[in-house]
Design an enzyme around this catalytic site. Structure first.
Site, short mmCIF file in Angstrom:
data_model
loop_
_atom_site.label_atom_id
_atom_site.label_comp_id
_atom_site.label_asym_id
_atom_site.label_seq_id
_atom_site.Cartn_x
_atom_site.Cartn_y
_atom_site.Cartn_z
N PHE A 161 0.42 -1.24 0.18
CA PHE A 161 0.15 0.47 -0.35
C PHE A 161 1.19 1.17 -0.30
O PHE A 161 2.26 1.40 0.40
CB PHE A 161 -0.78 -0.02 1.01
CG PHE A 161 -0.79 -0.14 2.36
CD1 PHE A 161 0.32 1.07 3.76
CD2 PHE A 161 0.00 -0.84 3.19
CE1 PHE A 161 1.00 1.31 4.68
CE2 PHE A 161 0.99 -1.04 4.43
CZ PHE A 161 1.33 0.24 5.02
N CYS A 162 0.74 2.31 -0.21
CA CYS A 162 0.93 3.66 -0.38
C CYS A 162 -0.19 4.71 -0.11
O CYS A 162 -1.75 4.15 0.04
CB CYS A 162 1.92 4.05 -1.74
SG CYS A 162 0.99 4.06 -3.24
N THR A 163 -0.04 6.02 -0.89
CA THR A 163 -0.95 6.82 -0.31
C THR A 163 -1.84 6.98 -1.07
O THR A 163 -3.00 6.70 -0.28
CB THR A 163 -0.22 8.38 -0.30
OG1 THR A 163 1.35 8.23 0.43
CG2 THR A 163 -1.04 9.16 0.05
N ILE A 171 -4.42 5.00 0.63
CA ILE A 171 -4.56 5.00 1.95
C ILE A 171 -5.84 5.96 1.94
O ILE A 171 -6.97 5.95 3.26
CB ILE A 171 -3.03 5.25 3.33
CG1 ILE A 171 -2.03 4.40 3.63
CG2 ILE A 171 -3.80 5.59 3.93
CD1 ILE A 171 -0.88 5.29 3.37
#
Length: 326
Positions: free
Chosen positions: A188-190, A217
């Protein structure tokens, strides 16, 4: 000629966006895109490259809608990925449209997210995946971002930039995945863009079961109720809001303008924290002369703000030089 008005604080809409596509002549897209942004008093940063577009912009609801409509007319951008939120004040100082080699810098020229990426997982299904004991969860963001908040049980690569991720994974692969059948890997990332490249990278490295959080996110915090959330802390964003929490409300962190690190509420009470000058993390990394320079810059910015304009020194890059969700 009347100049477009900056939206009132209550009306500031923030759009984090990206699209991997193929622009044959991406430089030709710059001027029209910059013109429509300025026409509607939009601020922020948009990056253009052969591989697509990435960025975060802010302005009035109507202005953002006009710019998004324009971007969706670009080749391959009809299904542009956008995360919308609001801000109490304009989170950017100016508008920049930049030409780049990559819209998110990984430094792996053979990685093509249009050819192969991991399996998208909707925010509502993410908890079940990362709670599975046969799943390795990897946070693909940088160390200063992870320090603010992350998912429960996630592996922190402790990378300083996204360029470090491939080397980190190759060095840690055996420890993470073992020698037998690899476990499922969830990343996952922003906003989702770094995972497009990191999952494509893992698949190229021979890892088959690779998943990533659709919308990143930001979408998880928007759609998953806090009572059901496995997110812990706040999420760093690349604008003057610094962090956001569940429901995409503005967080509690400030930004140290000396080192670009987020500064939590407790750190803000430290005698080593001085707005625009230093924080506990970087105080020992700077000299008295540097802090004196930062202090003068901060003074000039405060004077400019009092006069209703942004001082040139207020315009600063994110640590990765990225313009959007990364």
């Amino acid at each position: 000629m009347d100049m477009p008005q900056t939206p009132s604080p209550a009306a500031v809409r923030v759009a984090a966006l990206y699209c991997f596509t193929r622009f044959d002549d991406f430089a030709a897209l710059r001027a029209p895109l910059e013109a429509i942004c300025r026409e509607h008093a939009i601020r922020g940063t948009l990056l253009l490259a052969h591989e697509g577009i990435n960025g975060t912009i802010a302005g009035s609801e109507q202005g953002i809608a006009e710019v998004l409509t324009h971007i969706r007319t670009l080749p391959g951008c009809a299904d542009l990925d956008v995360k919308l939120s609001t801000a109490t004040t304009m989170p950017f100082h100016r508008m920049k449209v930049r030409l780049k080699r990559e819209i998110v810098t990984m430094g792996e020229p053979d990685i093509d997210p249009l050819a192969s990426v991991g399996t998208y997982v909707e925010p509502q299904d993410w908890n079940a995946l990362i709670s599975d004991p046969d799943t390795i969860v990897i946070d693909t963001r940088n160390d200063y971002e992870v320090a603010v908040g992350t998912f429960e049980g996630a592996v922190d690569p402790r990378t300083r930039t996204f360029r470090d991720f491939p080397e980190w994974f190759r060095a840690e692969r055996t420890r993470l995945l073992g020698e037998g059948k690899p476990p499922k890997v969830a990343m996952f990332c922003t906003g989702g863009i770094r995972c497009e490249k990191s999952t494509a990278f893992l698949k190229q490295e021979g890892v088959d079961e690779v998943y990533h959080l659709k919308g990143g996110i930001l979408r998880y915090l928007e759609e998953v109720p806090e009572t059901e959330s496995l997110w812990r802390g706040e999420c760093f964003v690349f604008d003057q809001r610094v962090t956001i929490g569940h429901g995409l409300v503005e967080g509690t962190h400030a930004l140290c303008h000396a080192c670009r690190r987020p500064v939590g509420p407790e750190e803000q009470t430290s005698p080593l924290f001085e707005v625009g000058v230093s924080c506990p993390a970087c105080h020992s990394e700077r000299t008295d002369e540097q802090r004196a320079s930062y202090r003068e810059r901060q003074r000039q910015e405060e004077i400019a703000a009092a006069r209703g304009r942004a001082h040139v020194g207020a315009v600063r890059e994110s640590k990765d030089g990225q313009g959007g969700p990364s």
